[in-house]
Design an enzyme around this catalytic site. Structure first.
Site, PDB file in Angstrom:
ATOM      1  N   ASN A  44       0.838  -1.198   0.000  1.00 27.33           N
ATOM      2  CA  ASN A  44       0.000   0.000   0.000  1.00 27.33           C
ATOM      3  C   ASN A  44       0.874   1.249   0.000  1.00 27.33           C
ATOM      4  OD1 ASN A  44       0.603  -0.967   2.654  1.00 27.33           O
ATOM      5  ND2 ASN A  44      -0.885   0.422   3.552  1.00 27.33           N
ATOM      6  N   CYS A  55      -4.151   0.849  -2.545  1.00 28.09           N
ATOM      7  CA  CYS A  55      -3.961  -0.385  -1.769  1.00 28.09           C
ATOM      8  C   CYS A  55      -2.947  -1.314  -2.435  1.00 28.09           C
ATOM      9  CB  CYS A  55      -5.271  -1.150  -1.644  1.00 28.09           C
ATOM     10  SG  CYS A  55      -6.607  -0.242  -0.884  1.00 28.09           S
ATOM     11  N   GLU A  57      -3.184  -4.440  -3.197  1.00 25.06           N
ATOM     12  CA  GLU A  57      -3.738  -5.305  -4.244  1.00 25.06           C
ATOM     13  C   GLU A  57      -3.727  -4.593  -5.591  1.00 25.06           C
ATOM     14  OE1 GLU A  57      -4.957  -4.560  -1.235  1.00 25.06           O
ATOM     15  OE2 GLU A  57      -6.619  -5.876  -0.702  1.00 25.06           O
TER      16      GLU A  57
END
Ligand code: ZN
Length: 134
Positions: A44, A55, A57
């Site tokens: 992040n 983030c 991901e």
């Protein structure tokens, strides 16, 4: 953990330490396995504007796309230092939906390796996907 999950866990833990999280203090790492077998990881990156925060991901997925990986996610793993593993947020679920299918797996883990695995439809049923725009 299965062998693939172990590789994703290792990749996510390596970058989790590099998270830029001066506001939340939450260090998150993520790794994605693409259908061509390549693994991409991200942490992040928070921003003083808060809205500019991205983030782990999404960092991992954007890296995969920009590096030319196949645009199909087989597995996603998220690692946090929380006791109860954190799942992807709503923004990230929507971005995963762009490249996932009903078989895509999402692993949520903590640093001790405590994990829970979901299929993507389990954590994001009725997702809005590119198919809706056909
Ligand atoms: Zn997110």
């Amino acid at each position: 953990m299965k062998e693939t999950q172990k590789k994703l866990f290792k990749a996510a833990c390596e970058v989790q330490k590099r998270a830029h999280a001066p506001y939340s203090g939450a260090l998150i790492g993520a790794a994605v396995l693409m259908s061509d077998g390549k693994i991409f990881s991200g942490c992040n990156v928070e921003n003083a504007s808060y809205g500019g925060t991205v983030c782990a991901e999404r960092v991992a997925i954007f890296k995969a796309v920009s590096e030319g990986a196949t645009k199909k996610i087989v597995e996603v793993l998220v690692v946090s230092d929380a006791e109860k593993p954190w799942p992807p947020c709503g923004f990230c679920r929507q971005v995963i939906a762009e490249f996932a299918d009903e078989k895509t797996l999402v692993h949520t883990t903590n640093l001790q390796g405590k994990s829970k695995t979901f299929t993507f439809p389990e954590i994001f049923p009725e997702a809005f996907t590119p198919k809706h725009l056909d």
